[in-house]
Motif scaffolding. Structure first.
Motif, PDB file in Angstrom:
ATOM      1  N   LEU A 225     -18.603  26.294  16.193  1.00 15.55           N
ATOM      2  CA  LEU A 225     -17.575  27.043  16.920  1.00 15.55           C
ATOM      3  C   LEU A 225     -16.224  26.940  16.214  1.00 15.55           C
ATOM      4  CD1 LEU A 225     -18.351  26.245  20.672  1.00 15.55           C
ATOM      5  CD2 LEU A 225     -18.473  28.476  19.539  1.00 15.55           C
ATOM      6  N   VAL A 226     -15.877  25.728  15.785  1.00 16.50           N
ATOM      7  CA  VAL A 226     -14.585  25.533  15.115  1.00 16.50           C
ATOM      8  C   VAL A 226     -14.548  26.275  13.783  1.00 16.50           C
ATOM      9  CG1 VAL A 226     -13.098  23.822  13.999  1.00 16.50           C
ATOM     10  CG2 VAL A 226     -14.113  23.334  16.227  1.00 16.50           C
ATOM     11  N   ILE A 227     -15.594  26.103  12.984  1.00 14.42           N
ATOM     12  CA  ILE A 227     -15.620  26.722  11.659  1.00 14.42           C
ATOM     13  C   ILE A 227     -15.712  28.246  11.775  1.00 14.42           C
ATOM     14  CG2 ILE A 227     -17.021  26.971   9.563  1.00 14.42           C
ATOM     15  CD1 ILE A 227     -17.666  23.976   9.843  1.00 14.42           C
ATOM     16  N   GLY A 228     -16.521  28.727  12.716  1.00 15.81           N
ATOM     17  CA  GLY A 228     -16.624  30.169  12.910  1.00 15.81           C
ATOM     18  C   GLY A 228     -15.310  30.774  13.360  1.00 15.81           C
ATOM     19  N   THR A 229     -14.605  30.074  14.253  1.00 15.49           N
ATOM     20  CA  THR A 229     -13.301  30.550  14.704  1.00 15.49           C
ATOM     21  C   THR A 229     -12.301  30.557  13.555  1.00 15.49           C
ATOM     22  OG1 THR A 229     -13.736  29.685  16.923  1.00 15.49           O
ATOM     23  CG2 THR A 229     -11.439  30.159  16.349  1.00 15.49           C
ATOM     24  N   LYS A 230     -12.328  29.490  12.734  1.00 17.97           N
ATOM     25  CA  LYS A 230     -11.423  29.409  11.580  1.00 17.97           C
ATOM     26  C   LYS A 230     -11.678  30.562  10.610  1.00 17.97           C
ATOM     27  CE  LYS A 230      -8.652  27.296   8.543  1.00 17.97           C
ATOM     28  NZ  LYS A 230      -8.920  28.042   7.308  1.00 17.97           N
ATOM     29  N   ALA A 231     -12.952  30.926  10.439  1.00 17.29           N
ATOM     30  CA  ALA A 231     -13.308  31.999   9.514  1.00 17.29           C
ATOM     31  C   ALA A 231     -13.207  33.383  10.160  1.00 17.29           C
ATOM     32  CB  ALA A 231     -14.723  31.784   8.992  1.00 17.29           C
ATOM     33  N   ARG A 232     -12.802  33.422  11.434  1.00 15.20           N
ATOM     34  CA  ARG A 232     -12.691  34.672  12.187  1.00 15.20           C
ATOM     35  C   ARG A 232     -14.020  35.424  12.227  1.00 15.20           C
ATOM     36  NH1 ARG A 232      -6.747  37.023  10.241  1.00 15.20           N
ATOM     37  NH2 ARG A 232      -5.547  35.170  10.852  1.00 15.20           N
ATOM     38  N   ALA A 233     -15.082  34.656  12.381  1.00 13.79           N
ATOM     39  CA  ALA A 233     -16.418  35.237  12.484  1.00 13.79           C
ATOM     40  C   ALA A 233     -16.768  35.462  13.952  1.00 13.79           C
ATOM     41  CB  ALA A 233     -17.445  34.307  11.835  1.00 13.79           C
ATOM     42  N   ASP A 234     -17.835  36.197  14.186  1.00 13.46           N
ATOM     43  CA  ASP A 234     -18.306  36.451  15.543  1.00 13.46           C
ATOM     44  C   ASP A 234     -19.073  35.215  16.025  1.00 13.46           C
ATOM     45  OD1 ASP A 234     -19.232  37.386  17.928  1.00 13.46           O
ATOM     46  OD2 ASP A 234     -20.548  38.928  17.086  1.00 13.46           O
TER      47      ASP A 234
END
Length: 310
Positions: A225-234
């Motif tokens: 969740l953190v890494i996906g949010t940082k990468a602006r991924a879905d």
């Protein structure tokens, strides 16, 4: 030795050799002995050496060494979990002594030899337990069994329990190892497991045993969740998977919500340290220092709780 013809290009390393082939990078003439095949044309030895010197080892987005097999660490962790489970099964299953030694129990328990699975409540020392005659003492974290904070994350009894956790690890682990690298992924997994155990130590019944890799698995979800949010991924799919697991935590009996919560927070904090560390030559130092601080805080929290239980 013959002299080169005037006006004819010669190899820059062998002036006595005529050459009509030039290095694709620097343009110097090179003879057959100096030609190094490249993607397009040939390069001279000097350019090849310079390129090799300038090329760094492949790095992941967050500074780790890129793994050639991103699933290898997950496979190793799965193998350890399965090996421990097999050992438990062949030594008595739920009544195996390994369960009592490796599962997380905040304080020691005096179990019954004649009636396996039963224990004598209120007996908090080995001396009193031994005096009963029927008692067998198994230490808890408060009695010095600090290893349980980690070993409990590799301990399972029920087939469905290990099956679900290992399936989740198989799906989540390689993705994280791919973007973090092997060492950082392993640190994420172990610190998440430790965070889950510390939460259990504080929030669970002090005489209740807790086991399973669920805390570490929830840590992987938090990290994604953190890494996906940082990468602006879905990250909607991750939120959905997390919601289902939270629901199961409170619907299925004997599931440690404490371990899940602690692992989730621990994994998110480790991922934040890795993903938001500033780029530059000191990024790795900042990342590992942040993880070390988190481990120290968790250790201090465990020590305080042990003192309270003692």
């Amino acid at each position: 030795m013959t002299e080169p013809t005037a006006g004819v290009p010669t190899c820059y390393r062998h002036p006595d050799r005529e050459s009509y082939i030039r290095c694709q990078r620097c343009g110097q003439p090179i003879c057959p002995d100096c030609m190094n095949e490249a993607a397009v044309g040939f390069q001279c030895p000097s350019c090849v050496a310079e390129g090799a010197k300038a090329t760094r080892a492949g790095r992941t987005t967050y500074g780790g060494i890129r793994s050639s097999q991103p699933g290898s660490t997950s496979i190793m962790l799965i193998a350890i979990n399965v090996a421990v489970w097999v050992a438990v099964m062949v030594t008595g299953g739920a009544r195996s002594r390994l369960v009592d030694l490796l599962a997380l129990t905040p304080v020691g328990q005096c179990t019954s030899v004649a009636n396996p699975g039963a224990y004598y409540p209120g007996i908090g020392t080995q001396t009193v337990c031994d005096a009963i005659g029927d008692g067998r003492w198994y230490p808890g974290v408060a009695d010095g069994a600090y290893w349980q904070l980690i070993t409990s994350a590799f301990m399972h009894v029920q087939p469905w329990h290990i099956g679900f956790n290992m399936l989740a690890l198989w799906f989540l682990g390689p993705q994280l190892e791919h973007v973090l690298g092997r060492a950082r992924f392993l640190a994420l997994y172990l610190v998440s497991a430790l965070a889950g155990s510390v939460a259990v130590l504080w929030l669970s019944n002090e005489y209740q045993s807790t086991l399973g890799a669920s805390g570490a698995v929830f840590g992987l979800m938090g990290a994604l969740l953190v890494i996906g949010t940082k990468a602006r991924a879905d990250v909607s799919a991750i939120w959905g998977w997390l919601a289902i697991n939270v629901l199961l935590t409170f619907v299925v009996s004997n599931v440690s919500w404490q371990g899940h919560l602690g692992g989730l927070i621990g994994g998110a904090l480790v991922a934040a340290a890795l993903a938001y560390a500033p780029r530059g030559p000191r990024r790795a130092t900042v990342q590992w220092a942040a993880i070390a601080v988190l481990v120290v805080v968790l250790g201090a929290a465990a020590a305080v709780r042990v003192a309270m239980l003692g």
